[in-house]
Design an enzyme around this catalytic site. Structure first.
Site, PDB file in Angstrom:
ATOM      1  CB  ILE A  11      -0.915   0.017   1.248  1.00 54.49           C
ATOM      2  CG1 ILE A  11      -1.765  -1.256   1.305  1.00 54.49           C
ATOM      3  CG2 ILE A  11      -1.811   1.258   1.244  1.00 54.49           C
ATOM      4  CD1 ILE A  11      -2.481  -1.476   2.630  1.00 54.49           C
ATOM      5  CG  ASP A  64       9.302  11.674  -2.377  1.00 54.07           C
ATOM      6  OD1 ASP A  64       8.286  11.391  -3.049  1.00 54.07           O
ATOM      7  OD2 ASP A  64       9.694  12.838  -2.170  1.00 54.07           O
ATOM      8  CG  ASN A  91      -3.903   5.673  -0.634  1.00 54.87           C
ATOM      9  OD1 ASN A  91      -5.015   6.169  -0.790  1.00 54.87           O
ATOM     10  ND2 ASN A  91      -3.065   6.074   0.319  1.00 54.87           N
ATOM     11  CE1 TYR A 157      -6.117  14.744  -6.737  1.00 56.23           C
ATOM     12  CE2 TYR A 157      -8.370  15.473  -7.126  1.00 56.23           C
ATOM     13  CZ  TYR A 157      -7.485  14.567  -6.577  1.00 56.23           C
ATOM     14  OH  TYR A 157      -7.950  13.477  -5.878  1.00 56.23           O
ATOM     15  CE  LYS A 161      -6.188  11.011  -7.598  1.00 56.99           C
ATOM     16  NZ  LYS A 161      -5.666   9.754  -7.028  1.00 56.99           N
ATOM     17  CB  VAL A 190     -12.804  10.725   1.279  1.00 61.48           C
ATOM     18  CG1 VAL A 190     -12.563   9.736   2.412  1.00 61.48           C
ATOM     19  CG2 VAL A 190     -13.221  10.026   0.014  1.00 61.48           C
TER      20      VAL A 190
HETATM   21  C1  8X3 Z   1     -10.857  14.155  -4.277  1.00 60.32           C
HETATM   22  C2  8X3 Z   1     -12.284  14.425  -4.539  1.00 60.32           C
HETATM   23  O1  8X3 Z   1     -14.053  16.131  -5.107  1.00 60.32           O
HETATM   24  O2  8X3 Z   1     -11.984  16.987  -4.151  1.00 60.32           O
HETATM   25  O3  8X3 Z   1     -10.318  13.238  -5.148  1.00 60.32           O
HETATM   26  O4  8X3 Z   1     -12.021  16.191  -6.414  1.00 60.32           O
HETATM   27  S1  8X3 Z   1     -12.573  15.997  -5.068  1.00 60.32           S
END
Ligand code: 8X3
Length: 257
Positions: A11, A64, A91, A157, A161, A190
């Site tokens: 993990i 790292d 993760n 970001y 993803k 979350v």
């Molecule tokens: C995190 C969820 O909604 O901040 O991956 O993009 S959000």
């Protein structure tokens, strides 16, 4: 059901939040854990707790993930039998800032790109060859609702993803004849250190993200990860997208006063 007893589970980013919650659920199943993070003290504490509570074996890998040298060196330092990782939970990841594209800082983006994409690729490239050799293994990537929808200030970001989503699909396709399972678990809101890091330590701003609604917990996500890992061997859970009941998408959430 796939029995996880004595399975080797690596993990990344295991020191807190979703990573630590995953460590707990796999430990409860009797798995052997390889826990990675940069923060040694946190991994020491988690490892002591899990050993005491579940009597399992643990290897601690402090490195790292952004550094290819560190990733390679750490993985190679594992005892031979531990290199046969059964389940890799990718993760480690972060967001920094919510500035618009035109205002955001390149250095922040480099850190996000290096962790969320390059780090994930580095460790997967170490682990995958042994999985292929044994024609057995499961890669579980932590994606995000941000990998499906782009919202204002999400920019890079979200891009990382979206990349994780593509990488999951790519590995699934490329290893199709090697009996490797690949799953993506994609959460919405979350509550973890995620928002505190994103807002550079501003706890007030971080709290506001979840104001008036009940966010998911790290345990909710670990539960989904465990579901993927415990399906019978012929079943591959491709994707799970989970949000709080109060969130319908990256754009719609209902909050109580
Ligand atoms: C995190 C969820 O909604 O901040 O991956 O993009 S959000």
């Amino acid at each position: 059901m796939t029995d996880l007893k004595n399975k080797i589970v690596l993990i990344t980013g295991a020191s807190a939040g979703i990573g630590a919650a995953c460590a707990n659920v796999f430990a409860a199943q009797g798995a052997k854990l390889i826990l990675n993070a940069r923060r040694e003290t946190r991994i020491d504490e988690l490892s002591d707790q899990l050993k005491k509570e579940f009597g399992i074996e643990i290897q601690k890998l402090i490195f790292d993930i952004r550094s290819l040298d560190q990733v390679k060196q750490a993985f190679n330092s594992l005892p031979e039998e531990w290199k046969n990782v059964d389940i890799l939970v990718n993760n480690a990841g972060l967001a920094i800032g919510t500035d618009k594209f035109q205002d955001a800082d390149l250095a922040d983006w480099e850190q996000v790109l290096d962790t969320n994409i390059k780090g994930l690729i580095y460790i997967t490239k170490e682990v995958l060859p042994n999985m292929i050799k044994r024609e057995s293994g499961h890669i579980i990537n932590l994606g995000s609702i941000a990998g499906r929808e782009v919202y204002i200030g999400g920019n890079i970001y979200c891009a990382t993803k979206f990349a994780v989503n593509a990488i999951s699909k790519a590995i699934r396709a490329d290893t199709l004849d090697k009996k490797i399972r690949v799953s993506s678990v994609d959460p919405g809101m979350v509550e973890t250190e995620f928002s505190i890091v994103r807002f550079r330590g501003d706890e007030e701003k971080a709290k506001n993200v979840y104001k008036g609604l009940q966010p998911l917990t790290p345990e909710d996500i670990a539960d989904a990860v465990l579901f993927c890992a415990t399906r019978p061997p012929h079943v591959n859970i491709n994707e799970i997208l989970l949000t709080p009941l109060a969130q319908a998408s990256a754009f719609y959430a209902v909050r109580e006063e």
